[in-house]
Design an enzyme around this catalytic site. Sequence first.
Site, PDB file in Angstrom:
ATOM      1  CG  ASP A   1       6.585  -4.392  -2.851  1.00  0.00           C
ATOM      2  OD1 ASP A   1       7.563  -5.093  -3.226  1.00  0.00           O
ATOM      3  OD2 ASP A   1       6.562  -3.182  -3.378  1.00  0.00           O
TER       4      ASP A   1
HETATM    5  N1  URA Z   1       5.450  -2.979  -8.135  1.00  0.00           N
HETATM    6  C1  URA Z   1       5.569  -2.632  -6.800  1.00  0.00           C
HETATM    7  O1  URA Z   1       6.243  -1.413  -6.620  1.00  0.00           O
HETATM    8  N2  URA Z   1       5.326  -3.433  -5.753  1.00  0.00           N
HETATM    9  C2  URA Z   1       4.441  -4.763  -6.043  1.00  0.00           C
HETATM   10  O2  URA Z   1       4.262  -5.175  -5.028  1.00  0.00           O
HETATM   11  C3  URA Z   1       4.386  -5.056  -7.596  1.00  0.00           C
HETATM   12  C4  URA Z   1       4.890  -4.028  -8.523  1.00  0.00           C
END
Ligand code: URA
Length: 245
Positions: A105
């Site tokens: 993310d």
């Molecule tokens: N899980 C999440 O919620 N975000 C990420 O970036 C990776 C794993």
Amino acid sequence: MERLDKLIAATGRFSRREVKALVRSGRVTVDGRPAARPEEKADPETACIAVDGEQILWRRATYIMMNKPAGLLSATRDGRGDGTVLGLLPPELRRQGLFPVGRLDRDTVGLLLLTNDGGLAHDLLSPKRHVDKTYFVRVAGTIVPADQAAFAGGLVLGDGLRCLPAALAPGETADTAFVTLHEGKFHQIKRMFAARGKPVLYLRRISMGPLSIDETLAEGEYRYLSEEETALLQDFRHGSSQSSK
Ligand code: URA
């Protein structure tokens, strides 16, 4: 055998258009004799390809470890850097067609592998491989043994989706933990903790398959994988370490 323009452009030092011009002006040699055409083929494993007498160092693929900072997308936007992690790379690397192996993310930091080896990326991301990914997480709230048990038992997310069993190990403080997933659903860690009523405040990936984040890399920094790491990845890919579970 590969086309000369493709081989030389793959080093990232010149664009294909520049390579064509270099060949036409006689500045590219193959085993000491000037190349006739950009389309001419050569075996990169055995031929000595040079530009202005300087040998081209050809690699089959490029593997970069990045410590992803917050605020950037782990996407490519057609090789343009804007707003993505590719913007942290110099043009000669951006031209190599690198892409991130899997998504983090925008606000997640930590280990991101960038490569132009589509086969490796495919294998690492294949749901069948169940590649382990470990994250350090800090939440709003206190992590309790019941959270550990829920993760281990295969948590059901808010939308009813069931996760594979995941390992949760307590961190040094009650609001932190290390979580190892064997799959990669969208926003998975955040959704797992949301299902436990504990919003994620900070998320950092620390390992993926056989690769661990290099703690000497500051956020936003990157480096080539070492020979040893590349070998680990290739072994992993071919199933001699963490294999399909
Ligand atoms: N899980 C999440 O919620 N975000 C990420 O970036 C990776 C794993």
